[in-house]
Design an enzyme around this catalytic site. Structure first.
Site, short mmCIF file in Angstrom:
data_model
loop_
_atom_site.label_atom_id
_atom_site.label_comp_id
_atom_site.label_asym_id
_atom_site.label_seq_id
_atom_site.Cartn_x
_atom_site.Cartn_y
_atom_site.Cartn_z
N TRP A 1 0.83 -1.21 0.00
CA TRP A 1 0.00 0.00 0.00
C TRP A 1 0.86 1.25 0.00
O TRP A 1 0.54 2.24 -0.66
CB TRP A 1 -0.91 -0.01 1.24
CG TRP A 1 -1.74 1.24 1.36
CD1 TRP A 1 -2.99 1.44 0.86
CD2 TRP A 1 -1.38 2.47 2.01
NE1 TRP A 1 -3.43 2.71 1.15
CE2 TRP A 1 -2.46 3.37 1.86
CE3 TRP A 1 -0.25 2.89 2.70
CZ2 TRP A 1 -2.45 4.66 2.39
CZ3 TRP A 1 -0.23 4.17 3.22
CH2 TRP A 1 -1.32 5.05 3.06
N HIS A 2 1.97 1.22 0.73
CA HIS A 2 2.80 2.40 0.86
C HIS A 2 3.51 2.76 -0.44
O HIS A 2 3.82 3.93 -0.67
CB HIS A 2 3.84 2.21 1.97
CG HIS A 2 3.29 2.45 3.34
ND1 HIS A 2 2.61 1.49 4.04
CD2 HIS A 2 3.30 3.55 4.14
CE1 HIS A 2 2.24 1.98 5.21
NE2 HIS A 2 2.64 3.23 5.30
N GLY A 3 3.78 1.80 -1.27
CA GLY A 3 4.45 2.13 -2.51
C GLY A 3 4.66 0.93 -3.40
O GLY A 3 4.80 -0.21 -2.92
#
Length: 476
Positions: A325-327
């Site tokens: 989700w973060h990257g």
């Protein structure tokens, strides 16, 4: 439009004054907020508004369809799956398509074959991970029957696009924010002053702590091969503080801005570096996201109600997904995987009564040791979060333990204000954690609160980095 720009400092009071002048909580004032929110968002890139609108339309219609088919479980589930797929397909196309395509290409190239699937030349819309997850949570809540489907499209559109939280959260729950959008918000002194103080401390964390320390961190991480392990270790510890100051600072400005207009939203950070375990850390860090994953992924997977090995696997799945989700990069996946491994090991040790707490009790020495171990583990994982590649991250970790030398001090004059600000941050967090009865900025005595606020404002203007640098979490 960034929070730390003159443009926002002009935009926000105009919006807040207009909101109260139009009645604060009626249809007119909410439409004013909706227009302001879309202006705030398209100020970055106008075409982004079409993506935001598409996600809003999909999830709004989905909510109505789910409620209309309330007694038809099978049909409801089909509607939910289709709408989630449509909503997340927007996120996939813009954020993950090129990453997955590149990963497949590298894998096939390693086997001596060719992969000629074209890449997409698109920019990642700012905040897309936040508003897609926020609207997905709404759909799931309607499916479960825990909230009613919103029938007013403009109210729902404001829920998705509310400008304080649209770019980098915190992710809001529909059952908390939507009811507040329908309430009257009279102009109250405590809301305005309390909100402005939250914003001021947020600006301090961002401009005086995060951006000051970031100068040193960037100088090291952008040139890892030119620095020894001692310098990289120092930069890694400072990055641990930088990302806290950056994201917690953003969250405070966002929540403070909302409070100024009468909205009370849940905190996103609760002094996470005083955590005694990784489990506790994730109850204090990025609370909006961690609670989202807990409710909408961990529990549906079975949570802790399943057999113990499956529960550990559920934890790993959640944190691998959290990393993704973060990257769209392997560095984030490794970062998430590390936290998953930490939690698995913690649970195994806890089960065998082998943790520091089990062995040393609840004394002060034990508590300090627990906090220190947790901080080091979190700092180690942040290296993968900050590094440009997994290779760079492993290089940094290896050098920290094998290449001892004198630390890089060329930018020490620039770093000194950052260290001073760091000391103030630690002092305030320590007081808030262990002596919450001591209050300065939030003092009930107006004179003390005013003097502290004026001193802090002067400090930010004198020692803050006022160049308008972006927030780290904007890229997500």
């Amino acid at each position: 439009m960034l929070f730390n720009t003159l443009e926002f400092l002009l935009f926000f009071p105009i919006v807040a004054i207009g909101y109260y002048a139009m009645g604060g909580g009626n249809r007119l004032s909410n439409n004013w907020l909706l227009i302001a929110s879309y202006y705030f968002y398209i100020n970055l890139k106008p075409v982004y508004a079409l993506i935001l609108l598409a996600s809003t339309l999909i999830t709004f219609v989905c909510g109505l369809l789910l409620e209309r088919n309330g007694d038809r479980e099978r049909k409801k589930k089909t509607i939910l799956v289709i709408c989630l797929a449509l909503n997340f397909s927007i996120l996939f196309i813009f954020k993950y398509y090129n990453f997955i395509n590149g990963s497949i290409e590298s894998l096939i190239a390693a086997a001596g074959l060719k992969w000629n699937v074209p890449y997409l030349n698109v920019l990642l819309p700012v905040g897309i991970s936040f508003f897609t997850f926020q609207s997905a949570g709404y759909m799931i809540d309607v499916y479960r029957g825990t909230v009613k489907a919103e029938r007013n499209f403009l109210t729902y559109a404001l829920f998705v696009s509310f400008f304080p939280v649209i770019l980098a959260g915190p992710i809001q729950r529909s059952k908390i924010l939507i009811p507040q959008l329908k309430e009257k918000h009279p102009l109250l002194y405590d809301n305005v002053i309390g909100g402005l103080k939250m914003m001021l401390w947020g600006y301090f964390m961002k401009l005086c702590v995060a951006d000051r320390l970031g100068i040193y961190v960037d100088a090291v991480f952008n040139n890892l091969v030119h620095h020894n392990g001692t310098t990289i270790g120092l930069a890694s510890l400072l990055y641990t503080i930088q990302i806290y100051g950056d994201f917690a600072g953003y969250s405070l400005v966002a929540l403070g801005g909302a409070k100024c207009m009468g909205f009370n939203l849940p905190e996103n950070f609760h002094r996470p570096y005083f955590s005694k375990s990784i489990k506790e850390f994730w109850k204090r860090w990025h609370i909006g996201l961690s609670s989202w994953f807990m409710e909408y992924l961990y529990f549906p997977l079975g949570g802790s109600r399943v057999k113990y090995p499956r529960m550990l696997m559920n934890l790993m799945i959640v944190f691998l997904v959290s990393g993704l989700w973060h990257g769209a990069a392997w560095t984030f996946i490794v970062w998430g995987g590390l936290h998953g491994v930490y939690l698995v090991i913690y649970n195994l040790l806890k089960r065998g009564k082998l943790t520091i707490e089990d062995k040393c009790g609840d004394g002060k020495i034990s508590s300090i040791l627990q906090v220190a171990v947790c901080f080091v583990l979190v700092s180690l994982a942040w290296i993968f979060f900050r590094a440009e590649s997994v290779q760079d991250a492993f290089f940094a970790v290896k050098d920290i333990f094998t290449s001892v030398g004198s630390p890089f001090v060329v930018v020490a004059p620039v770093l000194i204000p950052g260290i001073l600000s760091l000391m103030l941050l630690i002092a305030k967090d320590w007081v808030d954690e262990y002596h919450p009865q001591i209050k300065l900025l939030q003092s009930d005595k107006k004179v003390i609160g005013l003097v502290t606020s004026l001193c802090l404002c002067a400090y930010v203007l004198l020692l803050g980095v006022l160049g308008g640098g972006s927030f780290i979490y904007f890229q997500f």
